[in-house]
Design a protein around this motif. Structure first.
Motif, short mmCIF file in Angstrom:
data_model
loop_
_atom_site.label_atom_id
_atom_site.label_comp_id
_atom_site.label_asym_id
_atom_site.label_seq_id
_atom_site.Cartn_x
_atom_site.Cartn_y
_atom_site.Cartn_z
N MET A 82 -41.68 -3.40 66.94
CA MET A 82 -42.12 -3.62 65.55
C MET A 82 -41.50 -2.58 64.63
SD MET A 82 -45.77 -5.24 65.28
CE MET A 82 -45.51 -7.02 65.33
N SER A 115 -44.88 -7.49 56.53
CA SER A 115 -46.32 -7.38 56.84
C SER A 115 -47.03 -8.71 56.62
CB SER A 115 -47.00 -6.33 55.97
OG SER A 115 -46.37 -5.10 56.11
N HIS A 118 -46.17 -10.90 59.44
CA HIS A 118 -46.61 -10.36 60.74
C HIS A 118 -47.84 -9.50 60.51
CE1 HIS A 118 -42.73 -11.61 62.46
NE2 HIS A 118 -42.22 -11.23 61.30
N ILE A 121 -49.16 -6.48 62.51
CA ILE A 121 -48.48 -5.18 62.65
C ILE A 121 -49.42 -4.00 62.41
CG2 ILE A 121 -47.55 -5.18 60.27
CD1 ILE A 121 -45.18 -3.56 61.32
#
Lengths: 210, 210
Positions: A82, A115, A118, A121
């Motif tokens: 990540m 962000s 995803h 995260i």
């Protein structure tokens, strides 16, 4: 990695897990990491099992153990992954023609977009503080170092103050992380570029009335 | 709370747990919260038990249940308590004669001092994201609101830009949290006031070469 060594299907990398060296292996590894992101993000480290990851990834348990020895190892690889993807997303968004402050704006905007796509995260990086403190620390130290290198470049070419320190990089990273939490994860009431403009304004002029 | 009701030793408060109304009760509550901070901070939410808290606090198990119904409830009260103490520490550090930016500097410096004396604060607040998401959110929303109110006051009296928004408060809070993590918890290589001066410089002038 040996330059002229025999062709291997997998090799060790610096963070412990094996690295696939065939296209098929890379796809399997990607499927495992993506499934791990969903599972750890939705259920947390404690409630996630290797089986839940392989089932979601639709890979055999044996394939998991080809690359990872444990749940801890896949979690560590995921945090690293990540961290890398955030970095690549920012790099990809740069045109190369930005000035130093525009680079920070581009990086923040790319981070907020990432962000939003995803949302897991934050949960994953934040849980690393408890599940894998070293990865947590490396993620933030690495991110701050990248910002600091950009600041130094900006200072070197005369755009930015020559007084900037590592602490300035940490301050900028903190702004980014909290703006991402509030306007990337919790709500999307502002566009990513509107949010990035707020930080850009602070870094450009401060907040005093001119 | 009834205005003219019978005198009670304890009463309910808005966050669920009972509030002591005698000096002795307040001391017991304080001992429980301090012990909870040590236990949750050292061992995490999952590994902390009510008994470990009461043993550390040197209070009877019955006294714990006078004030709290569960481990979740004492954790929630602890996050609230830490949030309040950070706020009070900042308020106590203000002389009332600072300008708007100096107020932010004082608040950050006080926060870093507090973090150094209570290093468990990060672990506790950060774990709230998982153990008690509502408290986590309230802590940051409350902190951002306080910063935003100060910014608005500064704008109203002509010191700060009139364009400041809630997002500016989140950006400042993010700077503070990450500077506190790096220079309050991880190392003490700079004094609290040196760190606060970095943030003050950014808010005052930005980072562009003048």
């Amino acid at each position: 990695m040996l330059k002229n060594g025999p062709k291997q299907a997998i090799s060790d990398n610096a963070i412990g897990h094996k690295v696939p060296r065939t296209e098929r292996g890379r796809r399997t590894m990607r499927a495992i990491l993506d499934a791990a992101a969903m599972e750890f993000g939705a259920n947390g480290f404690g409630e996630t099992s290797i089986v839940s990851i392989t089932q979601r990834a639709k890979v055999a348990l044996g394939s998991f153990y080809t690359y990872f020895d444990s749940k801890e190892e896949v979690f560590r690889a995921l945090v690293k992954d990540m961290s890398e993807r955030v970095k690549e997303q920012a790099a990809a968004a740069m045109t190369g023609r930005e000035n130093a402050l525009e680079k920070e704006r581009t990086a923040l905007s790319a981070f907020i977009e990432f962000s939003r796509e995803h949302k897991e995260i934050y949960r994953i990086i934040d849980e690393a503080e408890f599940a894998d403190p070293q990865s947590y620390r490396e993620h933030y130290q690495g991110t701050a170092e990248r910002i600091f290198m950009r600041l130094q470049k900006g200072a070197d070419n005369g755009e930015l103050s020559t007084q900037l320190t590592e602490a300035h990089a940490w301050a900028i990273m903190g702004m980014n992380v909290f703006l991402g939490l509030r306007y990337g994860i919790w709500s999307e009431e502002m566009t990513a570029s509107e949010v990035a403009n707020i930080a850009h304004g602070i870094l450009s002029d401060g907040i005093i009335k001119k």
